[in-house]
Every structure is written in C-alpha cells, then in structure tokens.
Design a protein around this motif. Sequence first.
Motif, PDB file in Angstrom:
ATOM      1  N   ASP A   8      -4.039   1.641   4.202  1.00 27.61           N
ATOM      2  CA  ASP A   8      -3.916   1.454   5.917  1.00 27.61           C
ATOM      3  C   ASP A   8      -2.810   0.665   6.161  1.00 27.61           C
ATOM      4  O   ASP A   8      -2.412   0.342   7.393  1.00 27.61           O
ATOM      5  N   GLY A   9      -1.278   0.317   5.310  1.00 28.31           N
ATOM      6  CA  GLY A   9      -0.158  -0.246   5.923  1.00 28.31           C
ATOM      7  C   GLY A   9      -0.414  -2.173   5.550  1.00 28.31           C
ATOM      8  O   GLY A   9       0.791  -1.900   5.638  1.00 28.31           O
ATOM      9  N   LEU A  48       7.636   3.215   1.629  1.00 31.64           N
ATOM     10  CA  LEU A  48       6.911   4.810   1.391  1.00 31.64           C
ATOM     11  C   LEU A  48       5.518   4.165   0.998  1.00 31.64           C
ATOM     12  O   LEU A  48       5.835   4.128  -0.345  1.00 31.64           O
ATOM     13  N   GLY A  49       4.519   5.052   2.009  1.00 27.58           N
ATOM     14  CA  GLY A  49       3.315   5.147   1.493  1.00 27.58           C
ATOM     15  C   GLY A  49       2.434   6.331   0.369  1.00 27.58           C
ATOM     16  O   GLY A  49       3.197   7.073   1.081  1.00 27.58           O
ATOM     17  N   VAL A  50       1.907   6.013  -0.272  1.00 31.01           N
ATOM     18  CA  VAL A  50       1.355   7.402  -0.876  1.00 31.01           C
ATOM     19  C   VAL A  50       0.160   7.529  -1.116  1.00 31.01           C
ATOM     20  O   VAL A  50      -0.656   6.613  -1.691  1.00 31.01           O
ATOM     21  N   GLU A  51      -1.189   7.639  -0.003  1.00 25.77           N
ATOM     22  CA  GLU A  51      -1.741   7.659   0.809  1.00 25.77           C
ATOM     23  C   GLU A  51      -2.870   8.914   0.095  1.00 25.77           C
ATOM     24  O   GLU A  51      -2.579   9.228   1.183  1.00 25.77           O
ATOM     25  N   ALA A  72       0.438   2.298  12.208  1.00 25.40           N
ATOM     26  CA  ALA A  72       1.152   1.086  12.278  1.00 25.40           C
ATOM     27  C   ALA A  72       2.602   0.876  12.062  1.00 25.40           C
ATOM     28  O   ALA A  72       3.140   0.286  11.986  1.00 25.40           O
ATOM     29  N   GLY A  73       3.169   1.962  12.050  1.00 21.40           N
ATOM     30  CA  GLY A  73       4.153   2.387  11.204  1.00 21.40           C
ATOM     31  C   GLY A  73       5.273   2.064  10.123  1.00 21.40           C
ATOM     32  O   GLY A  73       6.381   2.200  10.011  1.00 21.40           O
ATOM     33  N   VAL A  74       4.188   2.102   9.694  1.00 20.73           N
ATOM     34  CA  VAL A  74       4.920   2.494   8.118  1.00 20.73           C
ATOM     35  C   VAL A  74       4.406   4.140   7.489  1.00 20.73           C
ATOM     36  O   VAL A  74       3.310   5.019   7.672  1.00 20.73           O
ATOM     37  N   PRO A  75       6.037   4.445   7.022  1.00 19.35           N
ATOM     38  CA  PRO A  75       5.837   5.794   6.442  1.00 19.35           C
ATOM     39  C   PRO A  75       4.668   6.299   5.392  1.00 19.35           C
ATOM     40  O   PRO A  75       4.514   5.071   4.391  1.00 19.35           O
ATOM     41  N   THR A  76       4.639   6.986   5.057  1.00 20.32           N
ATOM     42  CA  THR A  76       3.005   7.979   4.738  1.00 20.32           C
ATOM     43  C   THR A  76       3.101   8.790   4.831  1.00 20.32           C
ATOM     44  O   THR A  76       2.526   9.555   5.497  1.00 20.32           O
TER      45      THR A  76
END
Length: 411
Positions: free
Chosen positions: A108-109, A123-126, A138-142
């Motif tokens: 969830d960042g 960048l998140g890879v989820e 929450a403002g985290v690029p994913t």
Amino acid sequence: MTRCRLCGSTALESVVDLGATPPCESFLAAEQLDAPEPAYPLHLRVCTDCWLAQIPPLITPEDTFSEYAYFSSYSSSWVEHARTFVADTAARLGLGGDSFVVEVASNDGYLLRHVVERGIRCLGVEPSVNVGAAARDAGVPTVTEFLSPDTGAAVRAEHGPADLVVANNVYAHIPDVIGFTKGLRALVADDGWVSIEVQHLLTLIEENQYDTIYHEHFQYYTVASAIRALASGGLTLVDVELLPTHGGSLRLWARPDEVAGEPGRRVADVLAREKAAGLQELSGYTEFSARVAKVRRDLLRFLIEAAEDGRTVVGYGAPGKGNTLLNHCGVRPDLLPYTVDRNPYKHGRYTPGTRIPILPPDRIAADRPDYVLVLPWNLRAELVEQLSFVHEWGGRLVFPIPELSIVEVER
C-alpha cells in the motif's frame, strides 16, 4: 513435489509436515461459513543439493495476491523500519532527484511514500488490485502487475532502468524463483543495486518459527541458497545484513554480475554461521519437527487449562502466521472465542479453517479478558506497548513462539 524448483534435483527431504490447512489469507465472510473450504498440504522439504527449503506450489500467486488482506501500513513499527531503510539507503547509494527507485510487491505504499517525500522518482509494482489502489490514493505511483522477465523489461522500457530495486518480503512468495529473479535483473540498471528482505531460515529453525510456513511462502532462504537463486537471474550477492524483523530476516544486497565484484566480509560470516548450525547437511533439520510438536502441545495445554479454570483468552491480530498456528494446533472458538485486528478489512470476517471471528481492537478493553494471545509475535515490542492497558484489570499477554511465555504488562 518431486523436483527442486531452483536446481531441479529430486533429492528432497522432509523437514516438517503440518498437515493440511486453508490458504492463510483466505479470510471468510459470514455468508461463506456454511460452504466447503479447500485445504492443502503444508509440508516443508529441503533440497540436499542446493539447500533451498520449499513447499509444493499448490496455490498460485494469482489465487492469493489478486486481492490481498494484508496492508503493511497498519504496523507502525514496519512503517518506521521502511522509513529508516529509505533514509539509510539514500545516503549509502547517493540517491537524489535524478534517481529512480522501483519496489516490487510495494503493497500500500508503506515504503515508497518515504521515497516520494524525498523527491525521488519511484514506481511500485504491486499485483494486488485493492492494496495497489490504496498506494495510488496515498500518492505513490503504482502499476498492477506480477513481476516476470517480460513485465520487468516493459517497466524498464517505459520508465527507464532503476538505480535501486527493492523487493521486501516477496522473494519467498513466488514459485517461479528463477523467472522472478530475471525480472529483477530486467528492472535494475546495469550499474544498479537490488535490495531484498526475506526471512532467514536459520532463525526460523532455531526459534521454532514454524507458523511462518504457509502456502504463499513457497521457499525459505539461507544465504547459501539465496546466492544460488540470485545467480539464476544474473545477480551476485555482494553484502548481507541480519535484521530482527519477522523474527530474523536477511537483507540481501545484490548487483548485476558484470559490476558486482567480490562479496563483502559479512557474506562469509553468515555463511559460516549457517554451516555451523548444520544447515548445509540434514543434521540441522532433523530435530525441528519434534520442537514444533512441543509448541503445539504447550499452547493447547494452556488454552484447555484456562478454559477449565474459567479464565478467558482472546486473540490479538489475524496475521497469516497466526492461521498456520491455529490450524496446526486445532484451536477453535471454544478455546479462543475471537481475535482482534487493526485492519478494518478483516473486521466481521473469520479466520480460515478455524472460523474464529475477527473484531475491532476496542473489544479487548470492553471485555477485559484474563489473557490476550498475541499471534503476530514478531511485533512483540510494539504490541507489549500497544496492549499495556490490559494491566488495568490484571490481564496478561501470551506469546506462543518460540516457546509459550506469559507476560505481565505495565503502563
């Protein structure tokens, strides 16, 4: 299971057989309680050629992670662990405004939000749709993807190579360890770094942490087996840190083979510890099953005696590890009428297999039980503080791992 998923050997030996349980994160809604519930064998074996400990891939990552019940940000200590890691790593690697950080299985960042705060592109890879959406909120690029060589290459083509790739608490969760490792190599820059945190098999064995064996954990690493796994994707281990998280974890620092150089002294030191513990021969594994059985007997004895004495015991937490423990021990609502959890996603649901209700945390103060059985024992320091209020009525905390302990708490 007939072949090792890392080296292909058929030389697999039993470490511990926990019977059959449902997947540990398959929490039940009320309307599911009268429906059949699938259970799968949970049998840990070790390969005597490469020493990777593993369970059969009886469920797929898609079964578990397309929608996921675990949100990392509900653990205050874990968020702080991530903040410290980001600060220390930014200093160690000189990360700044021109850098790019990718986290695989970014949840969830919880970690990348600290990267965002530093003005570093990330960048998140989820793979989980629901927790990835929480990260974006929450403002985290994913992006919503499972990592493979192809998706790693696609992310690199679109966003550029990563100076740092983080993979915390995911390296055990993928059955295709070779393909996943190649995906990490596809993401990282040719002169970049990969940081992996994963539970250490050494502490799992030494501290009876058998409840961390569950279906979404497909393998369990020593430094020796991690070196071989990383090599399968073109990465070389250059440094290792021993961490207290999750009862004892490894932080593996790896780089592309071409720039890695010789491993640091800490790698040799941990390899020596593992060898001294017998983890590169069967002798290091043979007594584990008997110690697991004692944990089960001790917990059941405590719960049965408490019930017969008219004392109340309720649970705290509904982690995946807790469901392995409850199912292996055969604990049902007659011995543990409910557990509580901070994650509202789980409220009103029931633990898989054991069908124990999950309630909000304020229920403990309302009911004032004699004992609180703490299922996420790895957060012991954090939870002793959070649950200090049970002292008001003389309540006590119970930790089942590495051995049963009853704790008096004080404000």
